[in-house]
Design an enzyme around this catalytic site. Structure first.
Site, PDB file in Angstrom:
ATOM      1  N   HIS A  89       0.815  -1.220   0.000  1.00  5.85           N
ATOM      2  CA  HIS A  89       0.000   0.000   0.000  1.00  5.85           C
ATOM      3  C   HIS A  89       0.848   1.269   0.000  1.00  5.85           C
ATOM      4  CE1 HIS A  89       0.425  -0.209   4.515  1.00  5.85           C
ATOM      5  NE2 HIS A  89       0.487   1.096   4.367  1.00  5.85           N
ATOM      6  N   ASP A 119       0.027  -7.479   1.186  1.00  3.51           N
ATOM      7  CA  ASP A 119       0.470  -6.115   1.470  1.00  3.51           C
ATOM      8  C   ASP A 119       1.998  -6.018   1.526  1.00  3.51           C
ATOM      9  OD1 ASP A 119       0.153  -3.402   1.824  1.00  3.51           O
ATOM     10  OD2 ASP A 119      -0.102  -3.532   3.998  1.00  3.51           O
ATOM     11  N   SER A 195       4.688   2.358   8.010  1.00  3.56           N
ATOM     12  CA  SER A 195       4.371   1.193   7.179  1.00  3.56           C
ATOM     13  C   SER A 195       5.556   0.789   6.321  1.00  3.56           C
ATOM     14  CB  SER A 195       3.172   1.501   6.277  1.00  3.56           C
ATOM     15  OG  SER A 195       2.005   1.669   7.030  1.00  3.56           O
TER      16      SER A 195
END
Length: 344
Positions: A89, A119, A195
């Site tokens: 993402h 992901d 992230s």
């Protein structure tokens, strides 16, 4: 008798004390020193791990071709020749990627492979003297062990937070709707743009890829287990995607009637109701119909869509796999040959 007792007592009082004996500290006096030693050891472990992994952590900026900034995140170098692991993402659909290394150097990057279902993504940079991380093993991770998160939240380079592994074997859904299994839960604080950064143990080994937080909860954060990341990264570097099989079915989880479960001696009390079939798909060619209920695939129970996804692996591509269904109250076996999914 009385005098003799008095003499013994007096002798005991006059007995010399050896200069080799050391006074024994009370437990309350020694406790702070022990606590200090423990905290010092904890601090040294965090510092040592940060020193080892910090130079490998990068900041990732995603932009349009015009230069307009779309977002950012973190990543870490996994090979000396510039492969960087991050979250899907962070870079999915990127037109231009710029990576900033821990020492301040900048490098353009391109996406090598991207797997939204887990992901995870791999990008590549070209720069000399890179410092790859050491990858750990998921099976060695234990609940309660130290967990250190390193990343670039809100643009603050190489931010370190520490906590513990709170739980193992968690699952959550990727943006695609697929379930990601074997997720590590930690209370090491994560923030936006963390992230893609590494979750590290006290030996400086990466044990997970930081990926999500539960808001507005405090201290509930998740990382994709390193064994999953190693498997996915290997495929992404090799072919740019994760090969998966598919049969072309849209379904809904439904309970099975208890009489049918008993009559056919089914291993699960749930199945997957077929609500859509893709034209020209393996399921259509096998004769599957809307309204059928799938209960087994290749001999394995399919009590849910997630269970079916787990069974549709790369080794099923082109291999005939019997699909057991209930059509009304009748049990049928349909010879189904999955094909490689074009949607990854």
């Amino acid at each position: 008798m009385k005098a003799r007792n008095t003499n013994y007592a007096g002798a005991a009082r006059r007995a010399p004390v050896s200069t080799d004996q050391k006074p024994v500290a009370s437990p309350s006096a020694s406790a702070p020193a022990g606590d200090d030693a423990l905290f010092d050891a904890y601090s040294r472990a965090v510092i040592r791990s940060t020193d080892q992994v910090g130079p490998s952590v990068v900041n990732i900026e995603v932009r349009r071709r015009s230069g307009e900034r779309l977002g950012s995140g973190s990543g870490f170098i996994i090979t000396p020749d510039g492969f960087v692991l991050t979250n899907s993402h962070v870079v999915h659909g990127a037109e231009r990627i710029e990576v900033t290394l821990a020492d301040g150097r900048h490098s353009d990057a391109h996406v090598v492979g991207d797997d939204p279902h887990t992901d995870l993504a791999v990008v590549r940079i070209y720069a000399p003297q890179l410092h790859p991380v050491r990858l750990g093993e998921s099976r060695s991770v234990r609940v309660g062990q130290v967990a250190i998160a390193i990343g670039n939240p809100y643009g603050f380079q190489c931010t370190v937070t520490a906590g513990v592994v709170s739980a193992l074997g968690r699952s959550f859904r990727a943006n695609t709707g697929r379930l990601i299994d074997d997720v590590i839960q930690t209370d090491a604080a994560l923030n936006p743009r963390n992230s893609g950064g590494p979750l590290v143990n006290s030996r400086g080994e990466v044990i997970g890829v930081n990926t999500a937080v539960i808001l507005p909860a405090q201290g509930i954060c998740f990382a994709i287990a390193i064994d999953t990341a190693k498997y996915v990264a290997g495929w992404l570097i090799k072919v740019g995607k994760i090969p998966r099989s598919f049969i072309g079915v849209g379904g809904q989880n439904v309970p099975l009637h208890r009489r049918l479960v008993r009559h056919y001696r089914l291993a699960a009390s749930n199945g997957v109701l077929v609500i859509a079939i893709a034209p020209g798909s393996p399921a259509r060619r096998a004769g599957l119909r809307e309204g059928d209920v799938m209960v087994k695939f290749n001999g394995q129970p399919v009590p849910s869509i997630d269970a079916l996804h787990k069974l549709l692996t790369a080794d099923r591509i082109g291999v005939e796999s019997p699909l057991m269904i209930l059509r009304g109250t009748e049990k049928l076996f349909l010879p189904t040959t999955p094909q490689e999914s074009e949607h990854f």
